[in-house]
Design a protein around this motif. Structure first.
Motif: not given
Length: 124
Positions: A12-19, A68-75, A7-10, A109-112
C-alpha cells in the motif's frame, strides 16, 4: 539462456523489487513508492519503469529475463486478474497481461502476496 528474473511485492505504500538469478540468488533489491492516487492507475507503469531502468543500468536485455513474479495484497484469480484490491484502489485489473505488455511481453505471473511469499520460502 534466461538468466534473470524480477520479483515485485506491491504494498500500500511501497513496491519492493528484487533482481534475481534464476537459481534464486538475490542480486539487488530496491523499492519505489506505490502511487495509489486515482485508483492506482500508475502502479504498473511505475513498476515497469523501475524494472526497465534496472535492466538498462545492468545492461540486461529482455531476452535474458525468464519472467516477473508479482505479489498483490488481495485476491488474484488464475488468469492473473484482480477483481478488487481496496488498499490499491484497483477494480478489474489484469495484472499479468498489463505488466507483460508494458515489459515488451516478458512473461508475468501474479498471485496473492502472502501465497507467493510462502512459495518463495518453500523453494529457497
Amino acid at each position: 539462456m534466461k538468466k534473470y528474473g524480477f520479483g515485485v511485492d506491491v504494498g500500500g505504500t511501497t513496491c519492493k523489487i528484487g533482481l534475481f538469478e534464476t537459481t534464486g540468488t538475490l542480486l539487488e533489491k530496491w523499492e519505489i513508492p506505490t502511487d495509489t492516487s486515482e485508483n492506482g492507475v500508475r502502479i504498473l507503469d511505475n513498476v515497469a519503469a523501475a524494472l526497465k531502468g534496472k535492466m538498462a543500468e545492468k545492461a540486461i536485455g529482455a531476452e535474458a529475463i525468464q519472467g516477473i513474479g508479482i505479489g498483490i495484497p488481495g485476491p488474484v484469480d488464475a488468469r492473473g486478474e484482480v477483481a478488487v484490491c481496496v488498499n490499491l484502489g484497483w477494480k478489474q485489473v489484469s495484472v499479468e497481461k498489463e505488466l507483460s505488455e508494458k515489459m515488451d511481453q516478458i512473461p508475468v505471473k501474479a498471485g496473492n502476496d502472502a501465497n507467493v511469499a510462502a512459495l518463495g520460502e518453500m523453494w529457497q
